[in-house]
Write a protein that holds these residues in place. Sequence first.
Motif, PDB file in Angstrom:
ATOM      1  N   VAL A 167      -2.252  23.966  19.943  1.00  0.00           N
ATOM      2  CA  VAL A 167      -3.408  23.247  19.825  1.00  0.00           C
ATOM      3  C   VAL A 167      -4.371  23.942  18.797  1.00  0.00           C
ATOM      4  O   VAL A 167      -4.764  23.168  17.846  1.00  0.00           O
ATOM      5  N   LEU A 170      -2.749  23.163  15.565  1.00  0.00           N
ATOM      6  CA  LEU A 170      -3.098  21.949  15.057  1.00  0.00           C
ATOM      7  C   LEU A 170      -4.422  21.497  14.603  1.00  0.00           C
ATOM      8  O   LEU A 170      -4.488  20.724  13.632  1.00  0.00           O
ATOM      9  N   TRP A 174      -5.879  19.294  11.764  1.00  0.00           N
ATOM     10  CA  TRP A 174      -6.768  18.124  12.235  1.00  0.00           C
ATOM     11  C   TRP A 174      -7.940  18.765  12.601  1.00  0.00           C
ATOM     12  O   TRP A 174      -8.138  19.166  14.037  1.00  0.00           O
ATOM     13  N   CYS A 177      -9.646  18.164  16.237  1.00  0.00           N
ATOM     14  CA  CYS A 177      -9.123  17.896  17.293  1.00  0.00           C
ATOM     15  C   CYS A 177      -9.850  18.698  18.219  1.00  0.00           C
ATOM     16  O   CYS A 177     -10.405  19.584  18.510  1.00  0.00           O
ATOM     17  N   LEU A 338       1.886  22.845  11.106  1.00  0.00           N
ATOM     18  CA  LEU A 338       2.724  21.883  12.034  1.00  0.00           C
ATOM     19  C   LEU A 338       3.809  22.420  12.752  1.00  0.00           C
ATOM     20  O   LEU A 338       4.239  22.148  13.916  1.00  0.00           O
ATOM     21  N   PHE A 341       2.701  24.311  15.883  1.00  0.00           N
ATOM     22  CA  PHE A 341       2.530  23.663  16.871  1.00  0.00           C
ATOM     23  C   PHE A 341       3.619  23.142  17.556  1.00  0.00           C
ATOM     24  O   PHE A 341       3.607  22.935  18.759  1.00  0.00           O
TER      25      PHE A 341
END
Length: 650
Positions: A167, A170, A174, A177, A338, A341
Amino acid sequence: AENMHAASVGVDGRRGDGSSSSKPPLRRSISQGYAWEFPGEGEVVRLNFKDKQRQQPSLEEKHAEPLLGELPATAICGNDITSSCLYVCGLCAADAGVYAPLAVCLVIATLYLFRNIYVEVCSALPMNGGTFSVLLHTTTKKIAAAAACMSILSYVATGVVSASEAVNYLSTIWEDCPVEIATVALLGFFAVLNLIGITESAGAAMVIFAVHIATIATLALFAAVYILTHGASPIVESYWSSAQPSFFPAIFYGFGGAMLGVSGFETSAQFIEEQAPGVFAKTLRNMWIAVALINPLLTLEALCIVPVEDIQSKYHLTLLAKIADVSGGAMLRYLVGLDAFLVLSGAVLTSYVGVVGVTRRLALDSCVPEFLLAQNKWRGTNHWIIIGFFLVCCSMLSILQGDTAVLSKVYSVSFLGLMITFCIGNLMLKTKRGKLRRDLHAPVWSVMLGMILVSIGLLSTVVKEPSVIRVFGMYYTCSLLITAVMFSRKQVLKMIYRMVLGMGISEKFSNCCRSTMESFLASLEEEAALVNAKPLIFLTKGYNSHAMNKAVIYISENEDTQYIKFVHFMDPEKKQELPPEIESTVKFLDRIYPKFKIDLVIVEGEFSPANVRFLSRLLDIPRNRMFMACPSTELRQTVASLGGVRVITH
């Protein structure tokens, strides 16, 4: 137990005259113990198997999941071990500087030794549980359970760390997030995936593994092109900089950090029963090749692109993202983020698969509560294990407030401790179970060398961060308490019974009080009887009083039961006769061990995996509660073909 009662019993488990073979327990004097501690006299039972009934598959066999092939099995393990490059390259480079590739290569050589160590053990004992399984067959159950607690702790740590780090990667893509909520959601997603079943989980693992390998290959290619066009001056400058540690400290601490790069190598042994024959050794080979290619190459490329000083101060946790940004720009950095993740999510999946395997093994051997073995009717998965693991991970995430650094240290000590205990198990297997068939024999020197190298890695971790011992001890003690309760439940019940009985049921007490105490004593007796009610089988070949006596001693020290059945197979086609001494030996054992009901079961049939399966179904005794002496190499059947029968003597 003065007399042994003989009875001819058919395949329905009743006497030849149609009456039940069960007998009320004997009553002994209090000076010898409490009456409920004596289950009664042993008896002789004869079984004659019918071919048609023996060939009927059980319900478990009818609904068995298809075995995993090389690709899905490798993907499940590979996601864990290849995801290590996302953090190990930076950690090792920060500790060892320009000597990091050498430290990584030493780890690769160590892992090569463990390929043969694992193959030897798991080909002789291809059962779920890894370290627990080999120690269970070579030492006592308590020692094996203590090692298994380390394995569970390792899976909890890697599950939380991987989910949190996934996370965090990620969040680089993002920005808004919600890290904590997303981490719990990720753990929950893979819990649902495992509730669906291992086949679907393996399919997801293959997709994640393929994407990760493709991304790493792309990153390595872009980094190589960048180095060829811009040169490798950072590694030369780092060698002469003040940030570069001297050779021996660099190798020592770098080796310890790089050992995290092979975590996950033991995972394949945790679900070996779900793999097709011959797949296990291939998964170890494939994992070793992947790590041998990825970790040294990326570590070297990183040092050629980013100075050691910057790695130590800024990029030791996100080094690959920095390499991607420098060599390929923002698009490659997004791709690596990505991929991180996805593959770290795959490591979460691996944690679920591994913990289900080892917990099932512990529950089957009564080391943890047996309700964990319950399977849901929808998919046949162990929902209590999966849900329990999810809740434990979430609770640790909440208690530590997302601080995965502490758990990562616990993970290091747990993983390296498991590798050391596995080496000990290998040596015990050579010494005490040398007659078991295996695909290869790892030389003793390679086992000792592997154990020494891993011990150095463990020492490096502890010396660098001494507080890890305190943290590890705290979590490990908590996991040990669960197994300690299971091992001591019979003694606790007896202690409470003795205390209540010692208080006396006086006439001065009211009728209600006396009734309550008597009811409580009766409930304790029922609970103790329930704990001891499950019988065990020892498969004996011919007459061996020494092995039979050792079996009773082993069972008394390691198992909660009062019922032992010695089973002897006689093949009618070979016109085998019953050894005349075997009945008198069982009668003698029944007399000198009055707190056990020891039966002799004579089976008229060939000793074969099919007949052992049928015996298990007929007597309603699972095969993991069947024991035997270490078989000779002349025996056609392997221990694996008997489906979980435990070797306890030699």
